[in-house]
Design a protein around this motif. Structure first.
Motif, mmCIF file in Angstrom:
data_model
loop_
_atom_site.group_PDB
_atom_site.id
_atom_site.type_symbol
_atom_site.label_atom_id
_atom_site.label_comp_id
_atom_site.label_asym_id
_atom_site.label_seq_id
_atom_site.Cartn_x
_atom_site.Cartn_y
_atom_site.Cartn_z
ATOM 1 N N THR A 5 0.844 -1.190 0.000
ATOM 2 C CA THR A 5 0.000 0.000 0.000
ATOM 3 C C THR A 5 0.882 1.244 0.000
ATOM 4 O OG1 THR A 5 -1.700 -1.159 1.250
ATOM 5 C CG2 THR A 5 -1.780 1.253 1.268
ATOM 6 N N GLN A 6 0.581 2.168 -0.907
ATOM 7 C CA GLN A 6 1.312 3.436 -0.931
ATOM 8 C C GLN A 6 0.558 4.457 -0.075
ATOM 9 O OE1 GLN A 6 4.361 4.178 -2.653
ATOM 10 N NE2 GLN A 6 4.356 1.938 -2.667
ATOM 11 N N HIS A 7 1.269 5.083 0.837
ATOM 12 C CA HIS A 7 0.636 6.035 1.747
ATOM 13 C C HIS A 7 0.879 7.464 1.281
ATOM 14 C CE1 HIS A 7 -0.147 2.832 4.653
ATOM 15 N NE2 HIS A 7 1.073 2.387 4.385
ATOM 16 N N GLU A 8 -0.155 8.255 1.303
ATOM 17 C CA GLU A 8 -0.079 9.645 0.857
ATOM 18 C C GLU A 8 0.262 10.600 1.987
ATOM 19 O OE1 GLU A 8 -0.272 10.387 -2.277
ATOM 20 O OE2 GLU A 8 -0.876 8.382 -2.951
ATOM 21 N N GLY A 79 -3.077 1.872 10.557
ATOM 22 C CA GLY A 79 -2.544 1.688 9.213
ATOM 23 C C GLY A 79 -1.784 2.875 8.672
ATOM 24 N N VAL A 80 -2.002 4.064 9.236
ATOM 25 C CA VAL A 80 -1.280 5.258 8.779
ATOM 26 C C VAL A 80 0.099 5.281 9.446
ATOM 27 C CG1 VAL A 80 -1.313 7.768 8.545
ATOM 28 C CG2 VAL A 80 -3.474 6.487 8.579
ATOM 29 N N PRO A 81 1.173 5.413 8.665
ATOM 30 C CA PRO A 81 2.506 5.430 9.283
ATOM 31 C C PRO A 81 2.659 6.580 10.285
ATOM 32 C CG PRO A 81 2.690 5.104 6.916
ATOM 33 C CD PRO A 81 1.257 5.455 7.197
ATOM 34 N N VAL A 82 3.388 6.302 11.360
ATOM 35 C CA VAL A 82 3.628 7.301 12.407
ATOM 36 C C VAL A 82 5.121 7.550 12.511
ATOM 37 C CG1 VAL A 82 3.347 7.908 14.841
ATOM 38 C CG2 VAL A 82 1.645 6.478 13.716
ATOM 39 N N LEU A 83 5.497 8.822 12.628
ATOM 40 C CA LEU A 83 6.903 9.194 12.810
ATOM 41 C C LEU A 83 7.073 9.884 14.151
ATOM 42 C CD1 LEU A 83 9.333 10.754 10.258
ATOM 43 C CD2 LEU A 83 9.108 11.783 12.508
ATOM 44 N N ALA A 84 8.074 9.428 14.917
ATOM 45 C CA ALA A 84 8.455 10.075 16.171
ATOM 46 C C ALA A 84 9.956 10.326 16.137
ATOM 47 C CB ALA A 84 8.085 9.204 17.373
ATOM 48 N N ALA A 85 10.398 11.338 16.851
ATOM 49 C CA ALA A 85 11.827 11.667 16.880
ATOM 50 C C ALA A 85 12.175 12.331 18.199
ATOM 51 C CB ALA A 85 12.183 12.592 15.715
ATOM 52 N N VAL A 123 15.183 8.755 14.980
ATOM 53 C CA VAL A 123 13.909 8.780 14.265
ATOM 54 C C VAL A 123 13.354 7.364 14.224
ATOM 55 C CG1 VAL A 123 12.714 9.423 12.135
ATOM 56 C CG2 VAL A 123 14.811 10.624 12.794
ATOM 57 N N SER A 124 12.068 7.220 14.497
ATOM 58 C CA SER A 124 11.404 5.918 14.399
ATOM 59 C C SER A 124 10.112 6.079 13.622
ATOM 60 C CB SER A 124 11.099 5.341 15.788
ATOM 61 O OG SER A 124 12.290 5.020 16.479
ATOM 62 N N VAL A 125 9.840 5.114 12.772
ATOM 63 C CA VAL A 125 8.617 5.124 11.954
ATOM 64 C C VAL A 125 7.891 3.799 12.151
ATOM 65 C CG1 VAL A 125 7.650 5.222 9.622
ATOM 66 C CG2 VAL A 125 9.591 6.683 10.235
ATOM 67 N N ALA A 126 6.624 3.873 12.547
ATOM 68 C CA ALA A 126 5.778 2.689 12.653
ATOM 69 C C ALA A 126 5.036 2.520 11.335
ATOM 70 C CB ALA A 126 4.794 2.839 13.804
ATOM 71 N N CYS A 127 5.259 1.390 10.694
ATOM 72 C CA CYS A 127 4.612 1.107 9.414
ATOM 73 C C CYS A 127 3.284 0.387 9.661
ATOM 74 C CB CYS A 127 5.528 0.227 8.556
ATOM 75 S SG CYS A 127 7.215 0.844 8.422
ATOM 76 N N GLU A 128 2.709 -0.142 8.605
ATOM 77 C CA GLU A 128 1.527 -0.990 8.758
ATOM 78 C C GLU A 128 1.915 -2.227 9.547
ATOM 79 O OE1 GLU A 128 -1.532 -1.159 5.351
ATOM 80 O OE2 GLU A 128 0.403 -0.864 4.361
ATOM 81 N N ARG A 200 10.520 6.006 2.721
ATOM 82 C CA ARG A 200 10.433 5.201 1.486
ATOM 83 C C ARG A 200 10.255 3.729 1.820
ATOM 84 N NH1 ARG A 200 15.051 8.547 -0.161
ATOM 85 N NH2 ARG A 200 14.256 10.303 -1.392
ATOM 86 N N GLN A 201 10.979 3.264 2.842
ATOM 87 C CA GLN A 201 10.822 1.873 3.263
ATOM 88 C C GLN A 201 9.414 1.603 3.791
ATOM 89 O OE1 GLN A 201 14.075 0.288 5.777
ATOM 90 N NE2 GLN A 201 15.264 2.064 5.128
ATOM 91 N N ALA A 202 8.780 2.649 4.342
ATOM 92 C CA ALA A 202 7.413 2.523 4.851
ATOM 93 C C ALA A 202 6.374 2.754 3.750
ATOM 94 C CB ALA A 202 7.187 3.519 5.992
ATOM 95 N N HIS A 203 6.849 2.935 2.501
ATOM 96 C CA HIS A 203 5.978 3.098 1.326
ATOM 97 C C HIS A 203 5.141 4.381 1.412
ATOM 98 C CE1 HIS A 203 7.318 -0.916 0.460
ATOM 99 N NE2 HIS A 203 6.825 -1.349 1.599
ATOM 100 N N VAL A 204 5.796 5.437 1.855
ATOM 101 C CA VAL A 204 5.161 6.764 1.875
ATOM 102 C C VAL A 204 5.533 7.488 0.609
ATOM 103 C CG1 VAL A 204 4.988 8.965 3.085
ATOM 104 C CG2 VAL A 204 5.190 6.827 4.397
ATOM 105 N N ARG A 205 4.561 8.015 -0.085
ATOM 106 C CA ARG A 205 4.808 8.731 -1.338
ATOM 107 C C ARG A 205 5.038 10.221 -1.048
ATOM 108 N NH1 ARG A 205 0.288 7.390 -4.348
ATOM 109 N NH2 ARG A 205 1.350 5.572 -5.201
ATOM 110 N N PHE A 206 6.139 10.757 -1.559
ATOM 111 C CA PHE A 206 6.409 12.204 -1.437
ATOM 112 C C PHE A 206 7.365 12.616 -2.520
ATOM 113 C CE2 PHE A 206 9.408 9.935 1.233
ATOM 114 C CZ PHE A 206 10.626 10.575 1.030
#
Length: 206
Positions: A5-8, A79-85, A123-128, A200-206
Motif C-alpha cells: 500500500t502506498q501512503h499519501e 494503518g497510517v505510518p507514524v513518525l516520532a523523533a 527517528v522511528s517510523v511505525a509502518c503498517e 520510502r521503506q514505509a511506502h510513503v509517497r512524497f
C-alpha cells in the motif's frame, strides 16, 4: 511480487514546529498526532542514571512512538505510518536536555562555548502492522566563545527554551557556530536523509 500500500500521508508525533517545517521541505504530507490530555509527554524525556546519550535518545524516541501508536489506535487511524523523533545534545557523556529556566540555559551555554559537542537525533517510523524502522543521526558542532553579554542577550530572546542544549542552530546562535560536521537538519531536529530513507521503506509517497 508483493504489492505494498502506498501512503499519501503520515502522522507526526511531535510538537516541534521545526520537524513540521523540515517534513514540508521535502514534500511529505502529514497530520499532527499530539499527546492527549491524560498523557505526560515530558516524563518520557527523563534520563536514567548513567545512561549513554545514544541509548537515551533511542529509548525516548521509541517510547514516544509507542505512545503515539496507542494514540493512533484510539483515534481510529490504524494503518497510517507514524513518525516520532527525539534530539539531545551531549557534551562527552553528559546529556543536556531542555533548560528549565534562565540559570540552566546560562550554565549549558557556558559549558558548550569553546567545545565540540554532539547532537543526536533518533527517528522511528511505525509502518503498517507491527513493523518499526529506526535511524540515528550523530552530528558535531563547535561553538566559539560567547561573552556573558552575548549569552544574556540570547537568553533574553527566548530561543534557548524548549530546545535541547539551550540553543537552536537555525536561530541567533548561528553567529557563534564555528564548525558543523554531519546533518544540519538533524541538528535542527529531523535528519532529512535518514528520514526520507525510512519513509520510502514505509511506502510513503512524497
Amino acid at each position: 511480487m508483493t504489492e505494498h500500500t502506498q501512503h499519501e500521508r503520515i502522522l507526526l508525533a511531535s510538537q516541534s514546529p521545526r520537524r513540521a517545517q523540515l517534513l514540508e521541505q521535502i514534500g511529505v504530507a502529514f497530520e499532527l498526532l499530539l499527546p492527549e490530555e491524560h498523557e505526560d509527554a515530558e516524563a518520557l524525556e527523563l534520563a536514567l542514571p548513567d545512561e549513554r546519550p545514544e541509548d537515551y535518545v533511542k529509548r525516548v524516541t521509541r517510547a514516544k512512538l509507542d505512545a503515539a501508536r496507542a494514540r493512533r489506535e484510539r483515534q481510529g487511524l490504524a494503518g497510517v505510518p507514524v513518525l516520532a523523533a527525539d534530539t539531545t545534545v551531549a557534551l562527552g557523556r553528559r546529556i543536556l536536555g531542555k533548560p528549565a529556566n534562565a540559570d540552566e540555559a546560562r550554565t549549558m551555554l557556558r559549558g558548550l562555548c569553546g567545545q565540540t559537542h554532539r547532537v543526536l537525533t533518533a527517528v522511528s517510523v511505525a509502518c503498517e502492522g507491527e513493523r518499526v524502522l529506526h535511524a540515528l543521526s550523530v552530528s558535531r558542532v563547535r561553538l566559539e566563545g560567547m561573552r556573558e553579554s552575548d549569552i544574556d542577550a540570547y537568553i533574553d530572546s527566548g530561543e534557548p527554551f524548549g530546545k535541547a542544549g539551550a540553543y537552536g542552530i537555525q536561530g541567533r546562535i548561528a553567529a557563534f557556530v564555528a564548525h558543523v560536521e554531519g546533518s544540519y537538519s538533524g541538528i535542527m531536529g529531523l535528519p532529512l536523509h535518514e528520514t526520507a530513507m525510512l519513509l520510502r521503506q514505509a511506502h510513503v509517497r512524497f
